[in-house]
Design a protein around this motif. Structure first.
Motif, short mmCIF file in Angstrom:
data_model
loop_
_atom_site.label_atom_id
_atom_site.label_comp_id
_atom_site.label_asym_id
_atom_site.label_seq_id
_atom_site.Cartn_x
_atom_site.Cartn_y
_atom_site.Cartn_z
N PHE A 70 2.12 8.17 0.98
CA PHE A 70 1.14 7.15 0.63
C PHE A 70 0.57 7.51 -0.74
O PHE A 70 -0.13 8.52 -0.89
CB PHE A 70 0.02 7.09 1.67
N MET A 71 0.88 6.70 -1.74
CA MET A 71 0.37 6.94 -3.08
C MET A 71 -0.69 5.90 -3.39
O MET A 71 -0.42 4.70 -3.43
CB MET A 71 1.50 6.88 -4.11
N SER A 72 -1.91 6.37 -3.57
CA SER A 72 -3.05 5.49 -3.80
C SER A 72 -3.47 5.55 -5.25
O SER A 72 -3.53 6.63 -5.86
CB SER A 72 -4.22 5.90 -2.90
N PHE A 73 -3.78 4.39 -5.80
CA PHE A 73 -4.24 4.30 -7.18
C PHE A 73 -5.72 3.93 -7.25
O PHE A 73 -6.24 3.76 -8.36
CB PHE A 73 -3.41 3.28 -7.95
N ASP A 103 -1.25 10.94 -1.71
CA ASP A 103 -1.40 11.36 -3.10
C ASP A 103 -2.24 10.33 -3.84
O ASP A 103 -1.88 9.15 -3.91
CB ASP A 103 -0.02 11.49 -3.75
N HIS A 104 -3.36 10.78 -4.37
CA HIS A 104 -4.21 9.88 -5.15
C HIS A 104 -3.90 10.05 -6.63
O HIS A 104 -4.06 11.13 -7.20
CB HIS A 104 -5.69 10.18 -4.88
N VAL A 105 -3.46 9.00 -7.26
CA VAL A 105 -3.16 9.00 -8.69
C VAL A 105 -4.29 8.28 -9.41
O VAL A 105 -4.50 7.08 -9.20
CB VAL A 105 -1.81 8.32 -8.97
N ALA A 130 7.11 13.97 -4.26
CA ALA A 130 6.47 13.82 -2.94
C ALA A 130 7.49 13.43 -1.87
O ALA A 130 7.45 13.92 -0.74
CB ALA A 130 5.36 12.78 -3.03
N ILE A 131 8.41 12.55 -2.24
CA ILE A 131 9.43 12.13 -1.28
C ILE A 131 10.31 13.30 -0.87
O ILE A 131 10.63 13.50 0.30
CB ILE A 131 10.29 10.98 -1.87
#
Length: 567
Positions: A70-73, A103-105, A130-131
């Motif tokens: 889960f990549m959050s912006f 992962d927070h970007v 991350a994958i």
């Protein structure tokens, strides 16, 4: 019509799909999201995009053995973990088990230097790392518009978005990209929906101060899917989507009969109760005992060892349990045994479709044999919408062979008022409870207006709500119709008095006849005695005459003998 179930639908499409694990959504998509392809979930703020995406990842990790990223912006990792905990998801445990990465970007537009070489290459590196860390098969990018602030050239932006979606396909991950709703288009920039293989639109509407969440599948490349709007529910038990959109008439039927819970009422039906899987309407004025009849039915089902789900919209479960004790029904023991489940909510808490979605979710989870909705008249809204909601709920029950009892508060003494008539066409059995006023009191009367597929009594029966249950009295029809209560008692007393008078008059006539008979018999006896005396006297005279004849004969013989001797 009812949408096809998920797994079977996926096989028919010719390409693989990833189950989301979200109830109803897999039915609508005929098996889930396109496997190894990107899907777009878009909508306005507060419609549940992030929760949908996180549910997709959590279910993948816990149910289907697929790790996720889960990549959050926008939201920080700790905030996301805390937010999804409200749905019962332990994201920290999944992270610790290396089944999930959050992962927070941080993207700050003011810190981005305007240049011509801004692209998504750093994102590919970070996301690819991350994958690889967890061997992810599922990826979520939330929310993608945050990445667009560095692009001033729309052509470059479109190219980079296409490159991002192509990169995700090349990695073979099933991806969800969330986007904000645009003005006049699905997303703010109007790009993502064109390159996504599946687009799901979420909506959060407010009507009459009641919020209803709805979803619609805008497109799904290479696959058929449900095309209507579907209400969905987000609560502490997760996300549920209502997949039924209209009536289905292909459900199987049963000839088995289940008892009504009132033995006296069973006798009113030709089969001795309701058909299993039928829909029953119990309508009547306030205080006629609609809830009591429902509770008796629930008690009968639980006594048979079957599950019953009770939807209450006016009383709390504890209040229903307490009140039903006065009618000789102990529902608490069935609650404790797990056979009876109460789900209570005020009708104003949700819109009609949200109530329907909640009930559908509860039916799917509890798997009852009987459902009670008490009362349907508590719903407020356009009559056609209420009718459609009840139709869909009745279909849900019929498809599963569930016997459903609906209670309705009538607004007039006439059982055929407009509201009841609109609902009654959906019902297989209609029981009307009315009040009859006579002699200064109100008495309760029951009648079976219809029962499809079986004969039933056409009599109006008075019934009593007692501490030992519901008792139906034998019908009493007087010259002016059905008599109940004090009027019936008074009429019965008058008839008993008239019967007593007739009995007394008959007894008087009988006594007079007995006296006459005795007098005549005495006269006959006296005459017979006189006759016997005369007969005795005559016999005596005959004997005396015979004696004299004998004496005379003897004298003649003696005199003859003397004369012969003298000669």
């Amino acid at each position: 019509m009812t949408d096809s179930s998920g797994a079977g639908g996926a096989e028919k499409q010719g390409f693989a799909k990833s189950l989301t694990g979200i109830k109803g959504l897999d039915d609508i998509t005929l098996g889930g999201l396109p496997k190894g392809r990107p899907s777009l979930i878009c909508g306005s703020a507060g419609c549940g995009k992030t929760l949908f995406a996180m549910t997709f990842l959590v279910n993948g990790a816990t149910r289907y053995g697929e790790s996720g990223v889960f990549m959050s912006f926008e939201e920080r990792s700790d905030d996301l973990v805390a937010n999804v905990a409200s749905l019962g998801y332990d994201a920290d445990a999944l992270i610790a088990d290396k089944k999930l990465i959050i992962d927070h970007v941080r993207v700050e537009p003011s810190e981005i230097e305007v240049s011509g070489d801004y692209d998504f290459e750093p994102l590919f590196v970070r996301l690819g790392y991350a994958i690889d860390q967890v061997g992810a098969k599922r990826v979520v990018l939330d929310t993608i518009e945050a990445l667009f602030s560095g692009f001033k050239d729309q052509a470059v932006l479109r190219a980079e978005v296409r490159r991002l979606f192509g990169w995700l396909k090349d990695r073979g991950v099933t991806a969800i990209i969330t986007g904000e709703r645009g003005d006049g288009q699905l997303t703010r920039y109007g790009i993502e929906e064109y390159v996504s293989d599946c687009v799901i639109l979420l909506d959060n509407r407010v009507h009459d101060q009641v919020t209803t969440r709805r979803m619609r599948i805008v497109k799904y490349r290479g696959s058929s899917h449900g095309t209507n709007e579907y209400p969905f529910l987000i609560d502490d038990r997760g996300i549920s989507v209502m997949p039924i959109t209209s009536a289905g008439l292909q459900h199987k039927i049963s000839s088995e009969v289940v008892p009504t819970g009132v033995p006296d009422m069973d006798a009113l039906f030709g089969k001795g109760g309701f058909y299993r899987g039928s829909s029953v309407l119990v309508s009547g004025l306030a205080g006629t005992g609609k809830s009591t009849f429902s509770a008796r039915f629930a008690n009968a089902m639980c006594e048979r060892g079957e599950r019953c789900l009770y939807f209450a919209f006016e009383e709390s479960p504890d209040q229903i349990v307490r009140n039903m004790r006065s009618a000789g029904v102990d529902l608490q023991k069935h609650r404790e045994s797990g056979l009876l489940c109460f789900e209570s909510a005020r009708p104003s808490l949700y819109g009609l479709e949200m109530h329907l979605t909640r009930m559908y979710r509860d039916i799917e989870e509890f798997k009852p044999s009987a459902v009670i909705v008490d009362p349907i008249s508590a719903f407020r809204g356009v009559q056609s919408e209420i009718h459609a909601t009840l139709l869909r709920l009745a279909d849900v029950c019929k498809e599963r062979g569930i016997t459903a009892v609906f209670t309705s508060l009538s607004l007039a003494a006439d059982h055929a008022n407009e509201a009841d008539r609109g609902v009654s066409s959906l019902m297989d059995t209609w029981i009307s409870l009315t009040d009859v006023e006579a002699s200064g009191e109100r008495n309760r009367v029951l009648s079976v207006l219809k029962s499809r597929g079986m004969s039933h009594s056409n009599q109006m029966r008075e019934y009593l709500l007692t501490s030992n249950g519901i008792k139906l009295t034998e019908p009493y029809i007087g010259a002016e119709g059905v008599l109940t209560g004090a009027a019936r008692q008074a009429q019965e007393a008058r008839e008993r008095g008239e019967a007593l008078q007739r009995l007394q008059a008959t007894e008087r006539r009988q006594r007079e006849l007995d006296r006459k008979r005795a007098a005549i018999e005495r006269q006959i006896m006296e005459m017979r005695a006189a006759l016997d005396a005369e007969e005795g006297e005559a016999a005596m005279l005959g004997q005396q005459e015979a004696g004299r004849e004998e004496a005379l004969t003897a004298d003649r013989v003696a005199m003859a003998s003397k004369r012969g001797a003298a000669e």
